[in-house]
Design a protein around this motif. Sequence first.
Motif, mmCIF file in Angstrom:
data_model
loop_
_atom_site.group_PDB
_atom_site.id
_atom_site.type_symbol
_atom_site.label_atom_id
_atom_site.label_comp_id
_atom_site.label_asym_id
_atom_site.label_seq_id
_atom_site.Cartn_x
_atom_site.Cartn_y
_atom_site.Cartn_z
ATOM 1 N N TYR A 21 0.858 -1.179 0.000
ATOM 2 C CA TYR A 21 0.000 0.000 0.000
ATOM 3 C C TYR A 21 0.899 1.235 0.000
ATOM 4 N N LEU A 22 0.758 2.065 -1.024
ATOM 5 C CA LEU A 22 1.598 3.254 -1.153
ATOM 6 C C LEU A 22 0.758 4.505 -1.187
ATOM 7 N N GLU A 23 1.270 5.556 -0.542
ATOM 8 C CA GLU A 23 0.605 6.851 -0.577
ATOM 9 C C GLU A 23 1.627 7.947 -0.328
ATOM 10 N N THR A 24 1.234 9.171 -0.637
ATOM 11 C CA THR A 24 2.076 10.315 -0.339
ATOM 12 C C THR A 24 1.555 11.037 0.895
ATOM 13 N N ASN A 25 2.475 11.561 1.656
ATOM 14 C CA ASN A 25 2.154 12.504 2.725
ATOM 15 C C ASN A 25 2.625 13.870 2.218
ATOM 16 N N PRO A 26 1.711 14.650 1.661
ATOM 17 C CA PRO A 26 2.129 15.853 0.924
ATOM 18 C C PRO A 26 2.813 16.896 1.798
ATOM 19 N N ARG A 27 3.982 17.323 1.344
ATOM 20 C CA ARG A 27 4.717 18.456 1.899
ATOM 21 C C ARG A 27 4.821 18.397 3.424
ATOM 22 N N THR A 28 5.323 17.275 3.916
ATOM 23 C CA THR A 28 5.410 17.076 5.361
ATOM 24 C C THR A 28 6.834 17.062 5.895
ATOM 25 N N LEU A 29 7.845 17.146 5.032
ATOM 26 C CA LEU A 29 9.233 17.112 5.490
ATOM 27 C C LEU A 29 9.967 18.351 4.997
ATOM 28 N N ARG A 30 10.536 19.122 5.931
ATOM 29 C CA ARG A 30 11.307 20.308 5.565
ATOM 30 C C ARG A 30 12.739 19.896 5.270
ATOM 31 N N VAL A 31 13.234 20.319 4.116
ATOM 32 C CA VAL A 31 14.557 19.928 3.646
ATOM 33 C C VAL A 31 15.324 21.167 3.212
ATOM 34 N N ALA A 32 16.616 21.187 3.533
ATOM 35 C CA ALA A 32 17.487 22.244 3.033
ATOM 36 C C ALA A 32 17.863 21.914 1.592
ATOM 37 N N VAL A 33 17.585 22.814 0.659
ATOM 38 C CA VAL A 33 17.810 22.539 -0.760
ATOM 39 C C VAL A 33 18.744 23.577 -1.374
#
Length: 315
Positions: A290-302
């Motif tokens: 079972y796959l799904e996205t958790n939208p925009r839940t991880l803050r990353v330095a880019v």
Amino acid sequence: MQPEGSTGARAADRMLILNPESGSQNHVDDVVELGGEHGFDIRKTEESGDAKRLARDAAPTADLIAAVGGDGTVNGVVNGIAAADELETTTLAVVPAGTGNNFATNIGIQGIEHAFTVLEEGRRRSIDVGAANDRRFVNSCVGGITAEASRKTTAESKADLGVLAYVKNTLETVGSFDSLPLRVETAAGPNGRRTQAWTGNATFVLIGNCRRFTGARTAQANVEDGLLEVTIVEDVPAVNLLGEAALKRLFGGDSSYIVRRRTPSLVIESTRDAITYSLDGEMLETETLYLETNPRTLRVAVGDGYEPDPDDGVL
């Protein structure tokens, strides 16, 4: 929490999780020196599961956690932050020290020293996190890539082809490749319409969160759109896939063997045996995924090279 796109003040508590065995293993001294200069509490992994454990223990109080290693180390750290239920409150920094470093490349990180510059001066973006059963992934989930193929894949091959190196190695090491009898059902897409379920024999099934599967060494997907990029490679004779050029033609063009979907969630069922999946290089074996996205839940330095919407930018 600082506003989207800003760096803000120096973090009150910083943890650096260092995998000394990743890549060429010559990064440790430089990372320890740079980590100390930038105010990190440094922890080294010693065995499997340490990256997740260390991140889980640090996340409740750490504002910034740096993952030093390859994609597998990043995966462990993200799963640790998720286990602590701190995905939305802890910023992830990626210091690439693996062989392929696909995720780091896709978020605009060009090397170890550049990673430390980015974590101080770069933008912060909130990205999607993929979930596969009870585990997280940030880059990709690949079905049919066995642990044995992963073990035998060379550093040089991974650096050149990325995840396609595992595909190539599997086909070269298996005399008669057994296709995967699958049923793949996707949720309704952005237009609200549900795509008809796909049923058949597949050579591979590849799900990208930050990864788009093409013949290019790096091909970034939109990792802020709440969608997974699904690529099904239908049952194609293994002999037709042998060689780097053949793989790049297959994934790079309009092949009759390729089925593509974009979806917020999907279910993959094997109608025969359990399938081995690679989540950012970490293995999971199951009959139903079972796959799904958790939208925009991880803050990353880019870095500056990161394009939130790569279809409108330059990879």
